[in-house]
Design a protein around this motif. Structure first.
Motif, PDB file in Angstrom:
ATOM      1  N   ALA A  57      46.592  47.912   8.645  1.00  0.00           N
ATOM      2  CA  ALA A  57      47.938  47.365   8.826  1.00  0.00           C
ATOM      3  C   ALA A  57      48.038  45.965   8.223  1.00  0.00           C
ATOM      4  N   GLU A  58      49.272  45.557   7.950  1.00  0.00           N
ATOM      5  CA  GLU A  58      49.490  44.207   7.451  1.00  0.00           C
ATOM      6  C   GLU A  58      49.191  43.177   8.548  1.00  0.00           C
ATOM      7  N   GLU A  59      48.907  41.975   8.122  1.00  0.00           N
ATOM      8  CA  GLU A  59      48.571  40.922   9.086  1.00  0.00           C
ATOM      9  C   GLU A  59      49.767  40.647   9.998  1.00  0.00           C
ATOM     10  N   GLY A  60      49.491  40.627  11.291  1.00  0.00           N
ATOM     11  CA  GLY A  60      50.524  40.350  12.275  1.00  0.00           C
ATOM     12  C   GLY A  60      51.313  41.586  12.678  1.00  0.00           C
ATOM     13  N   ARG A  61      50.904  42.771  12.183  1.00  0.00           N
ATOM     14  CA  ARG A  61      51.619  44.003  12.531  1.00  0.00           C
ATOM     15  C   ARG A  61      50.658  45.019  13.150  1.00  0.00           C
ATOM     16  N   CYS A  62      51.240  45.911  13.910  1.00  0.00           N
ATOM     17  CA  CYS A  62      50.480  47.002  14.561  1.00  0.00           C
ATOM     18  C   CYS A  62      51.358  48.248  14.547  1.00  0.00           C
ATOM     19  N   TYR A  63      50.779  49.376  14.167  1.00  0.00           N
ATOM     20  CA  TYR A  63      51.522  50.641  14.095  1.00  0.00           C
ATOM     21  C   TYR A  63      51.094  51.550  15.244  1.00  0.00           C
ATOM     22  N   LEU A  64      52.101  52.004  16.021  1.00  0.00           N
ATOM     23  CA  LEU A  64      51.863  52.830  17.211  1.00  0.00           C
ATOM     24  C   LEU A  64      52.533  54.188  17.050  1.00  0.00           C
ATOM     25  N   PRO A  65      52.035  55.221  17.749  1.00  0.00           N
ATOM     26  CA  PRO A  65      52.758  56.496  17.789  1.00  0.00           C
ATOM     27  C   PRO A  65      54.101  56.336  18.493  1.00  0.00           C
ATOM     28  N   GLN A  66      55.016  57.248  18.203  1.00  0.00           N
ATOM     29  CA  GLN A  66      56.356  57.155  18.773  1.00  0.00           C
ATOM     30  C   GLN A  66      56.335  57.327  20.290  1.00  0.00           C
ATOM     31  N   TRP A  67      55.479  58.242  20.798  1.00  0.00           N
ATOM     32  CA  TRP A  67      55.433  58.459  22.243  1.00  0.00           C
ATOM     33  C   TRP A  67      54.899  57.220  22.967  1.00  0.00           C
ATOM     34  N   MET A  68      53.997  56.470  22.305  1.00  0.00           N
ATOM     35  CA  MET A  68      53.437  55.275  22.918  1.00  0.00           C
ATOM     36  C   MET A  68      54.482  54.164  22.997  1.00  0.00           C
ATOM     37  N   MET A  69      55.331  54.065  21.977  1.00  0.00           N
ATOM     38  CA  MET A  69      56.410  53.081  22.011  1.00  0.00           C
ATOM     39  C   MET A  69      57.410  53.414  23.111  1.00  0.00           C
ATOM     40  N   SER A  70      57.663  54.735  23.333  1.00  0.00           N
ATOM     41  CA  SER A  70      58.570  55.124  24.415  1.00  0.00           C
ATOM     42  C   SER A  70      57.963  54.822  25.776  1.00  0.00           C
ATOM     43  N   THR A  71      56.663  55.004  25.908  1.00  0.00           N
ATOM     44  CA  THR A  71      55.996  54.703  27.173  1.00  0.00           C
ATOM     45  C   THR A  71      56.052  53.215  27.488  1.00  0.00           C
ATOM     46  N   LEU A  72      55.836  52.385  26.477  1.00  0.00           N
ATOM     47  CA  LEU A  72      55.847  50.932  26.683  1.00  0.00           C
ATOM     48  C   LEU A  72      57.264  50.375  26.745  1.00  0.00           C
ATOM     49  N   GLY A  73      58.251  51.146  26.273  1.00  0.00           N
ATOM     50  CA  GLY A  73      59.617  50.657  26.263  1.00  0.00           C
ATOM     51  C   GLY A  73      59.827  49.550  25.248  1.00  0.00           C
ATOM     52  N   ILE A  74      59.208  49.708  24.084  1.00  0.00           N
ATOM     53  CA  ILE A  74      59.284  48.677  23.053  1.00  0.00           C
ATOM     54  C   ILE A  74      59.962  49.257  21.821  1.00  0.00           C
ATOM     55  N   GLN A  75      60.682  48.403  21.100  1.00  0.00           N
ATOM     56  CA  GLN A  75      61.356  48.811  19.880  1.00  0.00           C
ATOM     57  C   GLN A  75      60.595  48.274  18.662  1.00  0.00           C
ATOM     58  N   THR A  76      60.986  48.761  17.509  1.00  0.00           N
ATOM     59  CA  THR A  76      60.350  48.298  16.272  1.00  0.00           C
ATOM     60  C   THR A  76      60.602  46.804  16.086  1.00  0.00           C
ATOM     61  N   GLY A  77      59.527  46.048  15.813  1.00  0.00           N
ATOM     62  CA  GLY A  77      59.617  44.595  15.647  1.00  0.00           C
ATOM     63  C   GLY A  77      59.415  43.827  16.926  1.00  0.00           C
ATOM     64  N   GLY A  78      59.175  44.501  18.050  1.00  0.00           N
ATOM     65  CA  GLY A  78      58.962  43.807  19.317  1.00  0.00           C
ATOM     66  C   GLY A  78      57.572  43.213  19.410  1.00  0.00           C
ATOM     67  N   LEU A  79      57.383  42.330  20.401  1.00  0.00           N
ATOM     68  CA  LEU A  79      56.095  41.673  20.614  1.00  0.00           C
ATOM     69  C   LEU A  79      55.248  42.499  21.578  1.00  0.00           C
ATOM     70  N   LEU A  80      53.945  42.616  21.252  1.00  0.00           N
ATOM     71  CA  LEU A  80      53.023  43.452  22.035  1.00  0.00           C
ATOM     72  C   LEU A  80      51.709  42.701  22.200  1.00  0.00           C
ATOM     73  N   LYS A  81      51.189  42.721  23.419  1.00  0.00           N
ATOM     74  CA  LYS A  81      49.910  42.082  23.711  1.00  0.00           C
ATOM     75  C   LYS A  81      48.809  43.140  23.673  1.00  0.00           C
ATOM     76  N   ILE A  82      47.793  42.897  22.856  1.00  0.00           N
ATOM     77  CA  ILE A  82      46.685  43.851  22.682  1.00  0.00           C
ATOM     78  C   ILE A  82      45.385  43.112  22.980  1.00  0.00           C
ATOM     79  N   LYS A  83      44.558  43.687  23.851  1.00  0.00           N
ATOM     80  CA  LYS A  83      43.251  43.095  24.139  1.00  0.00           C
ATOM     81  C   LYS A  83      42.218  44.201  24.299  1.00  0.00           C
ATOM     82  N   ASN A  84      40.982  43.842  23.995  1.00  0.00           N
ATOM     83  CA  ASN A  84      39.878  44.791  24.113  1.00  0.00           C
ATOM     84  C   ASN A  84      39.538  45.028  25.577  1.00  0.00           C
ATOM     85  N   CYS A  85      39.160  46.303  25.916  1.00  0.00           N
ATOM     86  CA  CYS A  85      38.853  46.648  27.305  1.00  0.00           C
ATOM     87  C   CYS A  85      37.785  47.722  27.342  1.00  0.00           C
TER      88      CYS A  85
END
Length: 322
Positions: A57-85
């Motif tokens: 992916a390009e720097e500063g971007r993350c690509y998610l499946p459509q079902w995952m975006m619906s689960t998180l309730g996020i739209q294209t261009g929204g801010l998302l926090k990602i951390k290792n677990c």
């Protein structure tokens, strides 16, 4: 954005695309493999888990499946926090199909086993989407084991037991009610027994029995191979007044070692007669001939002269010396 082939796999899976800088930072940290991530939408407070497919992916971007975006309730261009677990290896999962069409799949466990290859994690209350036979099915995760505070499990290199809940909108049929109806009216399960579906009524079998038993399409008489005529047997007329063609046919119960072929069994009577003319007029009274000539039977014209007719040489020849 990655190629179309990778996009198709990512849209019906549980992995995301991250920029290359993420891989560079993770390699410098002491993390466990496989790489698992917790995704959180800070605006809605919803979170889920995923793995990583590629770092393209390009720097500063993350690509998610459509079902995952619906689960998180996020739209294209929204801010998302990602951390290792870290997530425990899963041993049990209970899922609920979101459509009754899921029952049309002949072997759902085999299909689910093939689909889970594209997933790294499963989280409770996630509604994942899978594609099968050109159809998209939604599946909700109801329960996972072992339970943890993250409510998620890792499904890589583990034996996962799967349990299916009834699909949304599925109504269990009332088998007791259907059984009572079949006992009251046998035609409900087999319409060929009574009513218009009865074959006996369709062919008017009761009227056919009232016809003369001797009436037949073949008015001639039969002849045996021995030359004797066949005696005609008189068939008694059947009383059809008390005949009932309603209800289920009665079973034919025969004793052991006995078969029924649809007609009465007549034992064979051996023919002990002897033909008197057999000895008087034999059928084969001629003489046989062969095309090959025998050496013993030679024609007289071809026979050589006997030994008696041949001239013999004298026993001794006397020569006069005078």
């Amino acid at each position: 954005m990655p190629g179309s082939s990778s996009r198709e796999v990512a849209n019906f899976g549980g992995k995301i695309f991250l920029p290359p800088s993420t891989l560079h930072k993770l390699t410098m940290l002491h993390i466990s493999y496989p790489m698992l991530f917790e995704l959180t939408n800070q605006e809605t407070g919803r979170s889920t888990h995923s793995g990583v497919l590629e770092f393209l992916a390009e720097e500063g971007r993350c690509y998610l499946p459509q079902w995952m975006m619906s689960t998180l309730g996020i739209q294209t261009g929204g801010l998302l926090k990602i951390k290792n677990c870290d997530l425990p290896l899963g041993s049990f999962v209970k899922i609920e199909p979101q459509s009754v069409d899921f029952l049309e799949i002949s072997d759902p466990k085999a299909v689910l086993e093939n689909v889970l290859r594209n997933f790294t994690t499963l989280t409770v209350d996630d509604i994942v989407e899978v594609s099968y036979n050109n159809k998209v099915f939604g599946i909700k995760v109801l329960e996972v084991k072992p339970e943890s505070s993250s409510h998620g499990i890792c499904v890589i290199e583990t034996d996962l037991e799967t349990d299916f809940a009834p699909p949304v909108g599925y109504v269990e049929p009332d088998y007791k009610k259907e059984k009572k109806q079949s006992q009251v009216n046998p035609a409900a399960t087999n319409p060929g027994l009574v009513g218009q579906g009865s074959m006996a009524k369709k062919i008017n079998y009761s009227e056919l029995l009232k016809e003369k038993p001797n009436a037949t399409n073949f008015q001639g008489s039969g002849v045996k191979l021995s030359g004797k005529t066949i005696k005609s047997e008189e068939v008694a007329a059947q009383d059809t007044s008390g005949l009932s063609l309603e209800g289920q046919p009665a079973p034919l119960i025969l004793p052991d070692s006995q078969l029924f072929f649809g007609y009465p069994l007549k034992p064979y009577k051996g023919d002990n007669r002897t033909d008197k003319n057999t000895n008087q007029n034999p059928l084969f009274a001629g003489q046989g001939q062969t095309l090959r000539k025998s050496k013993k039977r030679k024609d007289k014209s071809t026979q050589s002269t006997s030994a008696k007719d041949k001239t013999r040489s004298p026993d001794a020849i006397i020569i006069d010396s005078d």
